[in-house]
Design an enzyme around this catalytic site. Structure first.
Site, short mmCIF file in Angstrom:
data_model
loop_
_atom_site.label_atom_id
_atom_site.label_comp_id
_atom_site.label_asym_id
_atom_site.label_seq_id
_atom_site.Cartn_x
_atom_site.Cartn_y
_atom_site.Cartn_z
CG ASP A 6 -1.84 1.21 1.29
OD1 ASP A 6 -2.32 1.63 0.22
OD2 ASP A 6 -2.08 1.76 2.38
CB CYS A 69 -3.48 0.52 -2.36
SG CYS A 69 -3.68 2.23 -2.87
CG ASN A 70 -9.92 0.54 -2.29
OD1 ASN A 70 -10.74 -0.25 -2.72
ND2 ASN A 70 -9.61 0.62 -1.00
CB CYS A 199 -9.48 5.00 0.76
SG CYS A 199 -7.80 5.45 1.31
CB THR A 200 -6.73 0.17 2.63
OG1 THR A 200 -5.60 0.87 2.07
CG2 THR A 200 -7.24 -0.84 1.63
N1 DGL Z 1 -4.80 3.35 0.89
C1 DGL Z 1 -5.01 3.77 -0.44
C2 DGL Z 1 -6.35 3.37 -1.01
O1 DGL Z 1 -6.90 2.36 -0.59
C3 DGL Z 1 -4.54 5.11 -0.89
C4 DGL Z 1 -4.41 6.21 0.10
C5 DGL Z 1 -3.49 7.28 -0.46
O2 DGL Z 1 -2.28 6.99 -0.52
O3 DGL Z 1 -4.01 8.34 -0.87
O4 DGL Z 1 -6.85 4.01 -1.89
#
Ligand code: DGL
Length: 284
Positions: A6, A69-70, A199-200
């Protein structure tokens, strides 16, 4: 050993669910703190960072990488799987978190021959990064399977960065209350039927989303959906993690934690959100 990657700490919510569901597996977690957050970066930047992080995981010996990570899953996974992986790392694979999440929302398997009749009905609210929202991948993939579901995406552009910079709980609470209020205003004040924290990083502050939402609106657990999906995948593809450890063997170390950032900053921050002693090591 299975890799999980991530931009930062958010993927720990995925790792924790994977490690609970699959206690016989070893995991290598990689957080790209040197470049976090990803959510407002361009698709080209995200693709380049994804290549670099997958290189790190495969070089360390992982055959399978989970993109926790989404933003990366919706932007970079497809080009990675289609061209980059077969060319650069034949015999390795990478899986994202979009597929099990869409399956959990729609109740329909990704490769199901036909959508069920009648299609599920209701409104799904998805809080996500700006890049995930802009990609429109969630609404597109949900509409293919469950066209009667209304998908309301809502960007929270500052939230992941604030979590990573150690903002106070009060700051995060106000920010989340504002995003939830905006979503309700866009929905004419009506409750959504389900909420997805897409978003995780947001799953790290599920309790704050829970407090900002009415108690009767369910939050669908993305980490749990991903863990179930991986269990099914590994049963079909044992070649990607061929020698699961003996569950009776000593428990540690079964997970290692790497960051491209500063371990002395990342380790206590992880403990604050995830309440586990995850000791990060620095990697180039
Ligand atoms: N944790 C990530 C997600 O699931 C991204 C967060 C980021 O770095 O902006 O989208």
């Amino acid at each position: 050993m299975i890799g999980v990657f991530d931009s930062g700490l958010g993927g720990l919510t995925i790792l924790r669910a994977l490690a609970t569901r699959l206690p016989e597996r070893n995991f290598l977690y990689l957080a790209d703190h040197a470049n976090a957050p990803y959510g407002n970066k361009s698709a080209t930047e995200i693709l380049g960072l994804t290549h670099a992080n997958l290189d790190r995981l495969y070089r360390a010996g992982c055959r399978l990488a989970i993109i926790g990570c989404n933003t990366v899953s919706v932007v970079a996974l497809r080009p990675v799987q289609r061209a980059w992986l077969p060319d650069r790392w034949p015999g390795r694979n990478a899986l994202g978190i979009l597929v099990p999440t869409v399956e959990a929302i729609t109740g329909i398997k990704w490769d199901a021959a036909a959508a069920p009749d009648p299609s599920p009905i209701g409104t799904v609210a998805i809080f996500a990064t700006a890049r995930t929202v802009d990609s429109a991948v969630y609404p597109i993939e949900i509409a293919k399977r469950a066209p009667s579901l209304k998908v309301l995406q809502h960007p929270c552009p500052a939230l992941a960065g604030q979590i990573e910079s150690g903002a106070s709980e009060d700051t995060l609470r106000h920010m989340i209350a504002r995003y939830v209020g905006q979503l309700y205003a866009r929905n004419g004040g009506a409750d959504p039927d389900w909420v997805i924290l897409g978003c995780t990083h947001y799953a790290l502050v599920t309790d704050l989303f829970r407090a900002a939402l009415p108690a009767h609106v369910p939050i669908v657990s993305q980490p749990q959906a991903v863990a179930e999906g991986l269990a099914v995948y590994l049963a079909r593809h044992p070649e990607f993690d061929p020698a699961p450890r003996d569950p009776a063997a000593p428990r540690f170390p079964r997970c290692r934690f790497l960051t491209t950032g500063k371990a002395h900053i990342v380790t206590p921050l992880a403990r604050r959100f995830i309440e586990e002693d995850y000791l990060f090591e620095e990697t180039d």
